[in-house]
Structure formats: structure tokens, C-alpha cells
Design an enzyme around this catalytic site. Structure first.
Site, mmCIF file in Angstrom:
data_model
loop_
_atom_site.group_PDB
_atom_site.id
_atom_site.type_symbol
_atom_site.label_atom_id
_atom_site.label_comp_id
_atom_site.label_asym_id
_atom_site.label_seq_id
_atom_site.Cartn_x
_atom_site.Cartn_y
_atom_site.Cartn_z
ATOM 1 N N ARG A 240 23.753 -29.365 -15.361
ATOM 2 C CA ARG A 240 22.591 -28.515 -15.583
ATOM 3 C C ARG A 240 22.974 -27.419 -16.563
ATOM 4 O O ARG A 240 24.079 -26.867 -16.523
ATOM 5 C CB ARG A 240 22.095 -27.892 -14.270
ATOM 6 C CG ARG A 240 21.373 -28.876 -13.353
ATOM 7 C CD ARG A 240 20.044 -29.333 -13.949
ATOM 8 N NE ARG A 240 19.260 -30.177 -13.052
ATOM 9 C CZ ARG A 240 19.263 -31.496 -13.060
ATOM 10 N NH1 ARG A 240 20.056 -32.139 -13.926
ATOM 11 N NH2 ARG A 240 18.500 -32.181 -12.226
ATOM 12 N N GLU A 269 15.804 -25.918 -21.334
ATOM 13 C CA GLU A 269 15.459 -27.066 -22.170
ATOM 14 C C GLU A 269 13.983 -27.447 -21.993
ATOM 15 O O GLU A 269 13.419 -27.284 -20.921
ATOM 16 C CB GLU A 269 16.363 -28.261 -21.840
ATOM 17 C CG GLU A 269 16.290 -28.745 -20.404
ATOM 18 C CD GLU A 269 17.291 -29.851 -20.101
ATOM 19 O OE1 GLU A 269 16.829 -30.901 -19.587
ATOM 20 O OE2 GLU A 269 18.503 -29.698 -20.353
ATOM 21 N N HIS A 287 19.267 -34.573 -22.977
ATOM 22 C CA HIS A 287 19.207 -34.859 -21.538
ATOM 23 C C HIS A 287 18.985 -36.361 -21.297
ATOM 24 O O HIS A 287 18.006 -36.789 -20.673
ATOM 25 C CB HIS A 287 18.109 -34.044 -20.862
ATOM 26 C CG HIS A 287 18.328 -33.879 -19.380
ATOM 27 N ND1 HIS A 287 17.898 -32.777 -18.685
ATOM 28 C CD2 HIS A 287 18.921 -34.679 -18.468
ATOM 29 C CE1 HIS A 287 18.211 -32.891 -17.397
ATOM 30 N NE2 HIS A 287 18.839 -34.054 -17.245
#
Length: 320
Positions: A240, A269, A287
Site C-alpha cells: 500500500r 493513487e 497497481h
């Protein structure tokens, strides 16, 4: 199932997951994958028996208080659940589940991609080729870091961390780890345990983050921890974004205190700190950790397995 329960799915799902959800439930699915504002998805939840959400939907205690009374269960399409106030959900008498384990292997693959991409200066190499600036081989062009014989520190030795360790051994890396508690020897993947993150940092030529985002881990990768790492170390984050102090990491990359970083996740993000984009020694991904067909299907099926169990009056397999 004898009764078609009403389900709101807040994000677009892979086709196989969508077909199963629509076959077994009276499912309303976000058709365009637009992130719905909180008020909009709360309104869409009216009359629904359950929600299938993603990390884009924040379930705070205030949101729990405003959930329609019909909603009895929340399944999050993620292994992480920092976007959910689990205690508040449970206190309201609802069940909440996540999707552990099914994405371990895919995320570990991306961790190794980030590690290799950063160590071997892949972004700079791609840029040379794509921009037509490559003029041919020479002996000192884009020299990177060897993996063989180097030390890899894994911060968080859960399922993903152990999968990273298994892969890293094949590249000749010496494995070290820090976890909230030491694992049984048969689960350590031959890695050396460190009691503290500081001790782990001191032996980490490469440091890979695989821990959850918690009050204890947010901002953990800061100036102090980076200063304890060997010179020219490489940082990898597939966990994360908020575990990393962006100012500290960017300063270390700019000054060459860190050789490079491979990052798949970011604080805030997709609105990542724009300074990362200007750094040639950062390998960036959007991601992609769990982004394979099989893994994203498995995550959706895990959510639906939990829903099926709940409505059948059985224990949910991955209840939090």
C-alpha cells in the site's frame, strides 16, 4: 439458491464473475466502472441485501451509520481492508469479508518485476529504445545491480511475502524478514527473522514491502529507516502506498542514497506524487499486483463464495 438476494456491485467485474453474480443474484453492477461518489452508491444500496465493493469505496463509521438497514453483508474485492472500519461494521451486526491468499502468487510476480525493473534500470532502457536515443552497445551503459548474492529484506511475511521469498531464492538472493511475530520454521522459506524493521533495513540491499496498511505501518519507510539501509539499496512496494513517506523516498532517490525503487502502489493513487514521474531511477506500475485473469476471477469468486455462505446460513470462509 432458492431466493435471489439483491446485490450491489460497485465496480465492473471480470466477465466470469459478472456471469456468476447475475446468475445467482439480483445483481446491480456499475456498468462503466466509474467510481461512484459516496452519496450515489449509498443511494444505489437502498433495498439491497449485500454489497460487493472495492478499495475505492470507503466504509467509515459514519457510512456504516448511513447504510440502508436492508444491507446485511459487505464483501470487499481486495485482500486489504484499510478502507473499512471493520469494528463499526461488526458493531452494526453486519458481516464483512475480504479476499486473502488468492492473489499471493500474482502480487509476488509483480514484486519481482518491480525488483528486477528497478535493479536493472528498465525504465531508462525502455526510454532509450522508444525515443530512438540508443546508439548501440557499450561497456558502461546503464549498469545495474546484481541480485545473486545480495540480501533481500521482506517487510511482512504473510502469504505474499512468503511467495516473494520463494521466487527470490531462485535469483540467488539471501532472504531476511520482519513480521509482527516470528513464523514457524517450516513457513519461513529459509529466511532469517529480524525482531524490528530497523534491524531488517540494515541488511536489506533490496527491501520489499508486503505488509498491510495499519496505524503501525503507515509512514514506516521514512528518513530514519532509509538511513539504516545499505548504500545504493533498492526499495520495492507492492503493498500500500501510505506505508511509504514519499518525501523521504523521493529525497533518497534524488540524492542517490537509494539506487532505485520499483513501485506498484502509491499514496492517494491514481493521484501519485508527481515528482516520481520525473525520476529516471523509479520503475512505476499502475497497481497491477493482482491483475491477471485467473487472479481477478478468483477474487470475485471468493467474494461470491462468502455471499453464498452467508445467505445459506453458513460461516463465511474469509470473514474478518
Amino acid at each position: 439458491m432458492s431466493e435471489r438476494h439483491r446485490l450491489l456491485i460497485t465496480r465492473r467485474m471480470p466477465d466470469a464473475v459478472t456471469r456468476r453474480a447475475q446468475s445467482d443474484y439480483d445483481a446491480v453492477i456499475n456498468p462503466d466502472d466509474r467510481i461512484m461518489p459516496e452519496a450515489e452508491w449509498l443511494a444505489a444500496a437502498e433495498g439491497k441485501d449485500a454489497l460487493m465493493i472495492a478499495s475505492s469505496e470507503k466504509i467509515t463509521s459514519d457510512v456504516v451509520d448511513r447504510l440502508p438497514g436492508s444491507v446485511r453483508m459487505i464483501a470487499t474485492y481486495s485482500v486489504g481492508y484499510e478502507h473499512i472500519d471493520v469494528a463499526a461494521v461488526k458493531a452494526s451486526g453486519r458481516i464483512v469479508t475480504n479476499t486473502p491468499d488468492v492473489l499471493n502468487e500474482a502480487v509476488a510476480d509483480i514484486a519481482m518485476l518491480c525488483l528486477l525493473g528497478a535493479a536493472r534500470r528498465s525504465y531508462e532502457g525502455q526510454t532509450l529504445v522508444r525515443n530512438g536515443a540508443w546508439v548501440g552497445w557499450h561497456a558502461t551503459m546503464l549498469l545495474g545491480k546484481d541480485l545473486t548474492g545480495a540480501r533481500l529484506g521482506i517487510l511482512g511475511m504473510g502469504g505474499i511475502g512468503r511467495a516473494v521469498a520463494r521466487r527470490a531464492r531462485g535469483f540467488g538472493l539471501e532472504i531476511h524478514y520482519h513480521n509482527r511475530s516470528r513464523l514457524p520454521e517450516d513457513q519461513e522459506e529459509g529466511a532469517t527473522f529480524h525482531e524490528s524493521a530497523e534491524s531488517l533495513a540494515s541488511v536489506s540491499d533490496f527491501l520489499s514491502i508486503s505488509c498491510p496498511s495499519t496505524e503501525e505501518t503507515r509512514g514506516m519507510i521514512n528518513d530514519d529507516l532509509i538511513a539504516r539501509m545499505p548504500p545504493d539499496a533498492v526499495l520495492v512496494n507492492t503493498a500500500r502506498g501510505d506505508i511509504v513517506d514519499d518525501d523521504a523516498v523521493i529525497a533518497a532517490l534524488t540524492s542517490s542514497r537509494l539506487f532505485a525503487a520499483g513501485l506498484d502502489v502509491f499514496r492517494g493513487e491514481p493521484a501519485l506524487d508527481a515528482r516520481y514521474r520525473d525520476l529516471p531511477n523509479v520503475f512505476l506500475l499502475p497497481h497491477l499486483g493482482s491483475a491477471t485473469v485467473n487472479t481477478r476471477n478468483a477474487m470475485g469468486f471468493c467474494c461470491l463464495d462468502n455471499l453464498d455462505a452467508f445467505f445459506a446460513g453458513k460461516p463465511c470462509p474469509t470473514a474478518l
